[in-house]
Design a protein around this motif. Structure first.
Motif, mmCIF file in Angstrom:
data_model
loop_
_atom_site.group_PDB
_atom_site.id
_atom_site.type_symbol
_atom_site.label_atom_id
_atom_site.label_comp_id
_atom_site.label_asym_id
_atom_site.label_seq_id
_atom_site.Cartn_x
_atom_site.Cartn_y
_atom_site.Cartn_z
ATOM 1 N N ILE A 181 3.926 1.573 -0.958
ATOM 2 C CA ILE A 181 4.641 1.677 -2.233
ATOM 3 C C ILE A 181 3.717 2.241 -3.302
ATOM 4 C CG2 ILE A 181 5.621 0.335 -4.137
ATOM 5 C CD1 ILE A 181 6.923 -1.449 -2.066
ATOM 6 N N SER A 182 2.482 1.736 -3.351
ATOM 7 C CA SER A 182 1.551 2.217 -4.373
ATOM 8 C C SER A 182 1.192 3.687 -4.166
ATOM 9 C CB SER A 182 0.282 1.367 -4.392
ATOM 10 O OG SER A 182 -0.476 1.570 -3.223
ATOM 11 N N GLU A 183 1.249 4.150 -2.931
ATOM 12 C CA GLU A 183 0.981 5.559 -2.642
ATOM 13 C C GLU A 183 2.245 6.413 -2.739
ATOM 14 O OE1 GLU A 183 -0.844 5.464 1.209
ATOM 15 O OE2 GLU A 183 -2.686 4.573 0.435
ATOM 16 N N LYS A 184 3.363 5.782 -3.121
ATOM 17 C CA LYS A 184 4.659 6.466 -3.316
ATOM 18 C C LYS A 184 5.136 7.190 -2.060
ATOM 19 C CE LYS A 184 3.720 6.919 -8.152
ATOM 20 N NZ LYS A 184 4.437 6.458 -9.170
ATOM 21 N N LYS A 185 4.977 6.520 -0.928
ATOM 22 C CA LYS A 185 5.464 7.055 0.343
ATOM 23 C C LYS A 185 6.808 6.392 0.644
ATOM 24 C CE LYS A 185 0.888 7.971 2.185
ATOM 25 N NZ LYS A 185 -0.060 7.682 3.250
ATOM 26 N N ALA A 186 7.871 7.062 0.262
ATOM 27 C CA ALA A 186 9.208 6.470 0.317
ATOM 28 C C ALA A 186 9.629 6.110 1.740
ATOM 29 C CB ALA A 186 10.224 7.411 -0.318
ATOM 30 N N ARG A 235 0.823 -1.215 0.000
ATOM 31 C CA ARG A 235 0.000 0.000 0.000
ATOM 32 C C ARG A 235 0.858 1.268 0.000
ATOM 33 N NH1 ARG A 235 -4.464 0.912 4.451
ATOM 34 N NH2 ARG A 235 -6.027 0.855 2.841
ATOM 35 N N SER A 247 7.617 3.216 3.073
ATOM 36 C CA SER A 247 7.975 2.024 2.325
ATOM 37 C C SER A 247 9.240 1.393 2.903
ATOM 38 C CB SER A 247 8.186 2.383 0.857
ATOM 39 O OG SER A 247 8.657 1.273 0.150
#
Length: 95
Positions: free
Chosen positions: A31-36, A29, A39
């Motif tokens: 990763i898909s929201e691009k929360k580095a 989730r 992640s």
């Protein structure tokens, strides 16, 4: 006494399987929201829990046989089912 310890160990493997499923879902989730940052945190925690379980199962292999691995895999399967079925707090019809 041995039987009680065995049951507790199997319960821990089972619960850790459910936990790993939840952590894996959280990891995907974020990763898909691009929360580095999250992640990286979720990858770190998932890896630590996974390694701890593998070390625990392997170190007890002589006493438990493959029961620990089987119970852990069952926990992962049930955890995956729970996470997919009850996403966003609402039961899903996807079976």
């Amino acid at each position: 006494m041995f039987f009680e310890i065995f049951i507790v160990r199997m319960l821990l493997y089972f619960v850790s399987g459910i936990l790993l499923s939840a952590l894996g879902t959280w990891h995907v989730r974020v990763i898909s929201e691009k929360k580095a940052f999250w992640s990286a945190v979720s990858a770190f925690i998932s890896t630590l829990v996974g390694i701890a379980v593998v070390v625990g199962v392997v170190s007890q292999l002589q006493n438990d046989g493959l029961y620990g691995a089987i119970v852990h895999a069952l926990g992962i399967a049930i955890g995956s089912y729970i996470v997919v079925t009850y996403k966003s707090g609402e039961p899903s019809d996807n079976r």
